[in-house]
Design an enzyme around this catalytic site. Structure first.
Site, PDB file in Angstrom:
ATOM      1  N   PHE A 241       1.338  -1.520   0.036  1.00  0.00           N
ATOM      2  CA  PHE A 241      -0.202  -0.105  -0.126  1.00  0.00           C
ATOM      3  C   PHE A 241       1.002   0.903   0.044  1.00  0.00           C
ATOM      4  O   PHE A 241       0.813   1.712   1.101  1.00  0.00           O
ATOM      5  CB  PHE A 241      -1.412   0.219   1.365  1.00  0.00           C
ATOM      6  CG  PHE A 241      -1.511  -1.394   1.623  1.00  0.00           C
ATOM      7  CD1 PHE A 241      -3.290  -1.561   0.782  1.00  0.00           C
ATOM      8  CD2 PHE A 241      -0.993  -2.353   2.446  1.00  0.00           C
ATOM      9  CE1 PHE A 241      -4.005  -2.613   0.777  1.00  0.00           C
ATOM     10  CE2 PHE A 241      -2.176  -3.347   2.242  1.00  0.00           C
ATOM     11  CZ  PHE A 241      -3.542  -3.681   1.513  1.00  0.00           C
ATOM     12  N   ASP A 262       1.564  -0.983  -4.750  1.00  0.00           N
ATOM     13  CA  ASP A 262      -1.035  -0.240  -4.646  1.00  0.00           C
ATOM     14  C   ASP A 262      -1.139  -0.587  -5.912  1.00  0.00           C
ATOM     15  O   ASP A 262      -0.570  -1.121  -6.589  1.00  0.00           O
ATOM     16  CB  ASP A 262      -0.128   1.071  -5.188  1.00  0.00           C
ATOM     17  CG  ASP A 262      -1.101   1.730  -3.469  1.00  0.00           C
ATOM     18  OD1 ASP A 262      -0.801   1.759  -2.868  1.00  0.00           O
ATOM     19  OD2 ASP A 262      -2.311   2.147  -4.849  1.00  0.00           O
ATOM     20  N   ASP A 309       0.417  -0.302   5.226  1.00  0.00           N
ATOM     21  CA  ASP A 309      -0.700   1.068   5.838  1.00  0.00           C
ATOM     22  C   ASP A 309      -1.568   1.099   4.383  1.00  0.00           C
ATOM     23  O   ASP A 309      -1.660   1.769   3.733  1.00  0.00           O
ATOM     24  CB  ASP A 309       0.547   1.693   5.532  1.00  0.00           C
ATOM     25  CG  ASP A 309      -0.138   3.516   5.861  1.00  0.00           C
ATOM     26  OD1 ASP A 309      -0.648   3.822   6.501  1.00  0.00           O
ATOM     27  OD2 ASP A 309       0.096   4.437   5.125  1.00  0.00           O
ATOM     28  N   CYS A 349      -5.569   3.757   9.971  1.00  0.00           N
ATOM     29  CA  CYS A 349      -5.951   4.549   9.797  1.00  0.00           C
ATOM     30  C   CYS A 349      -7.628   4.635   9.789  1.00  0.00           C
ATOM     31  O   CYS A 349      -7.944   6.031   9.655  1.00  0.00           O
ATOM     32  CB  CYS A 349      -5.983   5.641   8.778  1.00  0.00           C
ATOM     33  SG  CYS A 349      -6.282   4.782   6.948  1.00  0.00           S
TER      34      CYS A 349
END
Ligand code: SAH
Length: 406
Positions: A241, A262, A309, A349
């Site tokens: 990512f 990604d 991430d 996140c």
């Protein structure tokens, strides 16, 4: 009890009355009150500055009112406010001052972070000489407030350009007229910025284009985590990512090879441009990271450094179980692929996933991987993304750095 200024009945501002639950929210030092906890908001125009009262009429503070959001009230002051644009200007200056002591070695950082800077609905990011602002609420969208924002930013930071990034969905939710992302002031909407310039051989450089890209630019909240990760990185690295290469480029100085993965081609194209800017050669793979990690783990690939991430899996509370399953799977595969002595940098996140939920799911993955990890760092967002103690929504980023000992 002495009356506060603005308490007088002849005051022109509209007022709203809160239910007992709404009052309790504010007393809990949370600035948001949901529509269901507003007892009376009759005749209050969208985006007004409102006096907030309890059901008996006692003054509690001043808030920004939204007629359409579920969050009807965002408190902006516990006192009264005579001049909203002047208050916004003062708060922006305070936010800039706060960063002067806390941000070093970077010309890119978040200048204003909404509630965490007591400016609900305003976000401003700085990328060297270009500023990017986002306006997320009806009250912040009002022309006099916009004018104060622009003037203060120009005076204090002297940018070469200010762009506005528009999230069409948010404008729709706030029932604001549609707008395009555009240059608001100056000539420049793209630039090059440098992070962590005190280390990393003078820092890592990135392109920024305020009118392109899938989001508002870089993930500035990871800035300090990039430098921390680079401290422990070694050997062969995988950045899953990777977006435009934030972690990958920071790891490159310490690692023999770095591969970024990604699913977004435009993000990888920018990552490659960033690599060139820093004189690095790196491999970028366009793939679904879940599939790729599964395939690599089962074919026996090994790494010394792995970064995870992913985007926010839990967009709402209802997604929590599924999100935790996603984190578990990713972490388990990465842990299996780590060589002895390796380092795993694992992030979340999603603010619906609490720090303790995240810790637990990563620990669960380690149990299944049958490996022992030491927590080298337990981190959050960079200091220019402050967190308010009683507003959990401001503390969404979790970043664990783990070494595997056997
Ligand atoms: N680490 C990055 C930020 C990552 S943001 C940085 O520091 O800059 C999350 C990224 O995940 C986005 O770039 C998005 O394109 C990518 N993404 C989302 N779903 C994905 C998937 N299933 N596989 C691979 N990448 C994915």
């Amino acid at each position: 009890m002495p009356k506060k200024p603005g308490f007088s009945p002849e005051h022109a501002e509209p007022s709203v009355k809160l239910s007992a639950r709404g009052v309790a929210r504010l007393q809990g030092r949370h600035p948001w009150v949901y529509r269901s906890d507003v007892a009376d908001s009759n005749g209050v125009p969208p985006g007004s500055l409102v006096r907030v009262l309890d059901e008996r009429g006692k003054f509690l503070g001043t808030a920004l009112y939204s007629s359409s959001s579920q969050i009807a009230i965002r408190l902006i002051s516990h006192g009264s406010v005579a001049d909203l644009p002047a208050l916004v200007a003062e708060r922006i200056r305070a936010a800039i001052g706060y960063r002067k002591d806390l941000v070093s070695e970077s010309d890119a950082y978040r200048v204003v972070f909404s509630e965490a800077d007591f400016l609900p609905g305003l976000i401003v990011d700085r990328y060297n000489d270009v500023l990017c602002l986002q306006i997320l609420t009806q009250a912040m969208d009002a022309a006099p407030v916009r004018a104060a924002v622009l003037e203060t930013l120009r005076e204090e930071l002297q940018p070469a350009g200010i762009v506005e990034r528009v999230d069409a969905r948010i404008r729709e939710l706030e029932q604001l007229p549609p707008l395009q992302s555009r240059l608001l002031w100056g000539e420049k909407s793209s630039t090059v910025f440098t992070m962590n310039s005190g280390s990393m051989n003078g820092g890592v450089r990135f392109h920024y284009d305020g009118l392109e890209g899938q989001k508002t630019g870089a993930f500035l909240d990871q800035r300090e985590n990039y430098a921390a990760a680079a401290q422990y990185a070694h050997g062969e690295a995988l950045d899953a990512f990777c977006y435009q290469g934030g972690f990958a480029l920071h790891l490159a100085e310490k690692c023999s090879s770095v591969m970024g993965v990604d699913s977004s081609r435009p993000a990888l194209e920018m990552a490659e441009k960033n690599a060139t800017l820093n004189g690095r050669e790196m491999e970028w793979i366009e793939a679904n990271a879940f599939d790729l990690l599964r395939e690599y783990a089962s074919s026996g690939r090994r790494y010394d450094t792995i970064v995870l991430d992913p985007p926010a899996f839990a967009k709402t509370k209802r997604d929590l179980e599924k999100a935790l399953g996603g984190y578990k799977e990713l972490n388990l595969r990465a842990m299996k692929m780590l060589r002895p002595g390796g380092i795993l940098v694992t992030c979340s996140c999603s603010y619906h996933v609490s720090a303790s939920d995240f810790f637990e799911v990563v620990a669960d993955a380690a149990r299944d991987a049958r490996k022992t990890f030491r927590v080298v760092e337990n981190r959050g967002a960079a200091k220019d993304h402050p967190m308010l103690l009683n507003v959990p929504e401001t503390g969404y980023l979790k970043c664990l750095m783990l070494t595997v000992s056997d």
